[in-house]
Design an enzyme around this catalytic site. Structure first.
Site, PDB file in Angstrom:
ATOM      1  N   SER A  58       1.856  -9.728  -0.909  1.00  0.00           N
ATOM      2  CA  SER A  58       1.571  -8.284  -0.884  1.00  0.00           C
ATOM      3  C   SER A  58       1.854  -7.651   0.473  1.00  0.00           C
ATOM      4  CB  SER A  58       0.114  -8.041  -1.284  1.00  0.00           C
ATOM      5  OG  SER A  58      -0.749  -8.829  -0.489  1.00  0.00           O
TER       6      SER A  58
ATOM      7  N   GLU B  18      -9.387   7.024   2.840  1.00  0.00           N
ATOM      8  CA  GLU B  18     -10.320   6.105   3.482  1.00  0.00           C
ATOM      9  C   GLU B  18      -9.539   4.874   3.894  1.00  0.00           C
ATOM     10  OE1 GLU B  18      -9.644   5.933   0.336  1.00  0.00           O
ATOM     11  OE2 GLU B  18      -9.358   3.772   0.114  1.00  0.00           O
TER      12      GLU B  18
ATOM     13  N   LYS C  23       0.827  -1.224   0.000  1.00  0.00           N
ATOM     14  CA  LYS C  23       0.000   0.000   0.000  1.00  0.00           C
ATOM     15  C   LYS C  23       0.860   1.273   0.000  1.00  0.00           C
ATOM     16  CE  LYS C  23      -4.154  -1.897   0.202  1.00  0.00           C
ATOM     17  NZ  LYS C  23      -5.209  -1.687  -0.789  1.00  0.00           N
TER      18      LYS C  23
HETATM   19  C1  LIG Z   1      -1.472  -6.968   2.594  1.00  0.00           C
HETATM   20  C2  LIG Z   1      -2.647  -6.674   1.716  1.00  0.00           C
HETATM   21  N1  LIG Z   1      -2.773  -7.328   0.558  1.00  0.00           N
HETATM   22  C3  LIG Z   1      -3.821  -7.115  -0.268  1.00  0.00           C
HETATM   23  C4  LIG Z   1      -4.813  -6.199   0.053  1.00  0.00           C
HETATM   24  C5  LIG Z   1      -5.948  -6.034  -0.894  1.00  0.00           C
HETATM   25  O1  LIG Z   1      -5.957  -4.819  -1.561  1.00  0.00           O
HETATM   26  P1  LIG Z   1      -5.620  -4.699  -3.094  1.00  0.00           P
HETATM   27  O2  LIG Z   1      -6.483  -5.680  -3.827  1.00  0.00           O
HETATM   28  O3  LIG Z   1      -5.946  -3.290  -3.424  1.00  0.00           O
HETATM   29  O4  LIG Z   1      -4.185  -5.018  -3.298  1.00  0.00           O
HETATM   30  C6  LIG Z   1      -4.729  -5.466   1.251  1.00  0.00           C
HETATM   31  C7  LIG Z   1      -5.750  -4.478   1.632  1.00  0.00           C
HETATM   32  O5  LIG Z   1      -5.746  -3.877   2.674  1.00  0.00           O
HETATM   33  C8  LIG Z   1      -3.616  -5.707   2.103  1.00  0.00           C
HETATM   34  O6  LIG Z   1      -3.473  -5.052   3.277  1.00  0.00           O
END
Ligand SMILES: Cc1ncc(COP(=O)(O)O)c(C=O)c1O
Length: 424
Positions: A378, A110, A88
């Site tokens: 992620s 948000e 993020k």
């Molecule tokens: C570690 C992590 N991965 C994935 C996501 C999912 O979001 P996005 O689909 O925008 O990557 C989030 C959302 O808070 C997250 O904290």
């Protein structure tokens, strides 16, 4: 097609907003297009990505996992090693730099689970911007550790008391604030969705993940058969996939939250099931889980970041055209993936990312050994200790929490005074 066509990805996307938001969105689009062509802006972005975020993040060969599963080689993009613990921050830093270039001194955002709020609060602290984060009152109560982190970074957390008091109400409130203060304020939207130009902006700032992977895979001469990412709103997946979208290979696989079952309210499956339909919400057209009256249906997932009722418009388009395949992983499979990669690779996946890990566990044994699959981790799982501990060590966790409460109640004043003294 990597970019939108005037804000649209075929029939999805667009800018379905009240008149007052048209001007700030148009100004943002112009500023963004100018910034990405400006070498000084891009060079500042690269420097802060390197020195503050900690880029590039490693691509790890998961040797033991590969051996145990007995098929394709598994590689993990360790995006969770980025400062603040997840992808993020890539978008938050990019948008905050853009806001500063536009002369805006106030940032709003948000947040649902809190990760995007934490990343934005940290980015604002780093860049000297005033930060307000809108968060549903229910989420404020559920996500106290993240609220505390945002406040530590100096952000004001504004609890939203309208509607269901969760993420979608926080988005509405942030949009209302932006409409009232467009000259001073930039709205840092946290996923690859919302009205144009946000899906293009968020993809651009997250595409650093995919560009690094492309380079890292080429250096090692990997024959990549598939890339796998979890999908909430879609920011980590679209950034990870973006350099490969216009190519025929590798397979791009998005993993949604399968929750606890197939029924309405038991998951957050928008693309890999039959329940979602075309709709317009939060200023864009996409696939949403909606009831007969067009209201958001309840969703459920063990991972707080995957339970949004819609999906970014570009992912919806690429899914319907077949370039991205969608599947889902149940809560239980995600928990098993957390354990598997922790034990065998020493890598703690965030609950969201563990959905992608679960698909890698299913897919690897079906592919030959000379092929590679790359999983985007992620985020890292430290933030999920309140979710994983009650599952893996329930009675010990309950005991620990009771003891903590007792300790705090008996000792609060002396304890705080000592800590304040020590921190002087
Ligand atoms: C570690 C992590 N991965 C994935 C996501 C999912 O979001 P996005 O689909 O925008 O990557 C989030 C959302 O808070 C997250 O904290």
């Amino acid at each position: 097609m990597t970019h939108s066509d005037n804000g649209f990805f075929d029939r999805f996307g667009g800018k379905y907003v009240a008149e007052v938001l048209r001007r700030p969105l148009d100004e943002l689009e112009i500023a963004f297009k100018e910034a990405v062509k400006d070498s000084a802006f891009m060079s500042e972005l690269e420097t802060i990505q390197r020195d503050y975020i900690g880029r590039e993040t490693p691509l790890l060969f998961a040797e033991t996992a590969t051996r145990l599963l007995g098929g394709a080689q598994i590689y993990i993009k360790l995006e969770g090693l980025a400062n603040t613990g997840a992808h993020k921050i890539n978008n938050a830093i990019g948008q905050c730099l853009l806001a500063r270039r536009m002369g805006k001194k106030r940032i709003i955002a948000e947040t649902g689970a809190g990760q995007h709020g934490v990343a934005t609060a940290a980015a604002c602290a780093k860049l000297g911007l005033d930060c307000t984060v809108y968060m549903g009152e229910v989420d404020v109560r559920r996500q106290q550790p993240n609220v505390a982190a945002m406040e530590l970074y100096g952000a004001k957390v504004h609890p939203v008391t309208s509607g269901s008091r969760t993420l979608k109400d926080a988005v509405n409130e942030a949009m209302r604030d932006w409409a009232a203060n467009p000259d001073t304020t930039h709205y840092v939207l946290g996923s690859a969705l919302g009205p144009a130009p946000f899906p293009d902006i968020v993809r651009e700032f997250q595409s650093v993940i995919g560009r690094e992977v492309e380079r890292q895979a080429a250096e090692r001469k990997l024959d990549v058969a598939a890339m796998i990412a979890c999908v909430g709103g879609g920011s980590n997946s679209i950034g990870f996939f973006s350099p490969f979208i216009d190519k025929k290979e590798p397979r791009l696989i998005g993993v949604e939250a399968g929750g606890i079952g197939d029924g309405i309210g038991e998951n957050a499956v928008r693309m890999s099931g039959m329940a979602a339909r075309d709709g317009i919400m939060h200023g864009y057209k996409s696939r949403f889980l909606l009831d007969e009256d067009g209201q958001a249906l309840p969703t459920r997932s063990i991972s707080a970041g995957l339970d949004y009722c819609g999906i970014g418009p570009q992912l919806a388009d690429l899914g319907q055209k077949g370039r991205i395949e969608f599947t889902c992983a149940r809560d239980k499979e995600a928990l098993e993936a957390v354990k598997f990669f922790a034990r065998n690779e020493g890598v703690l996946f965030a609950m969201e990312s563990a959905h992608a890990g679960a698909e890698a566990i299913r897919l690897a044994p079906t592919l030959p050994k000379d092929k590679a699959i790359i999983v985007n981790m992620s985020g890292r799982g430290d933030k999920d200790v309140f979710i994983t501990c009650p599952v893996f060590r329930r009675s010990e966790w309950i005991e620990f929490l009771h003891a903590e409460i007792e300790r705090l109640e008996s000792d609060t004043e002396i304890h705080n005074a000592k800590i304040m003294e020590a921190s002087k």
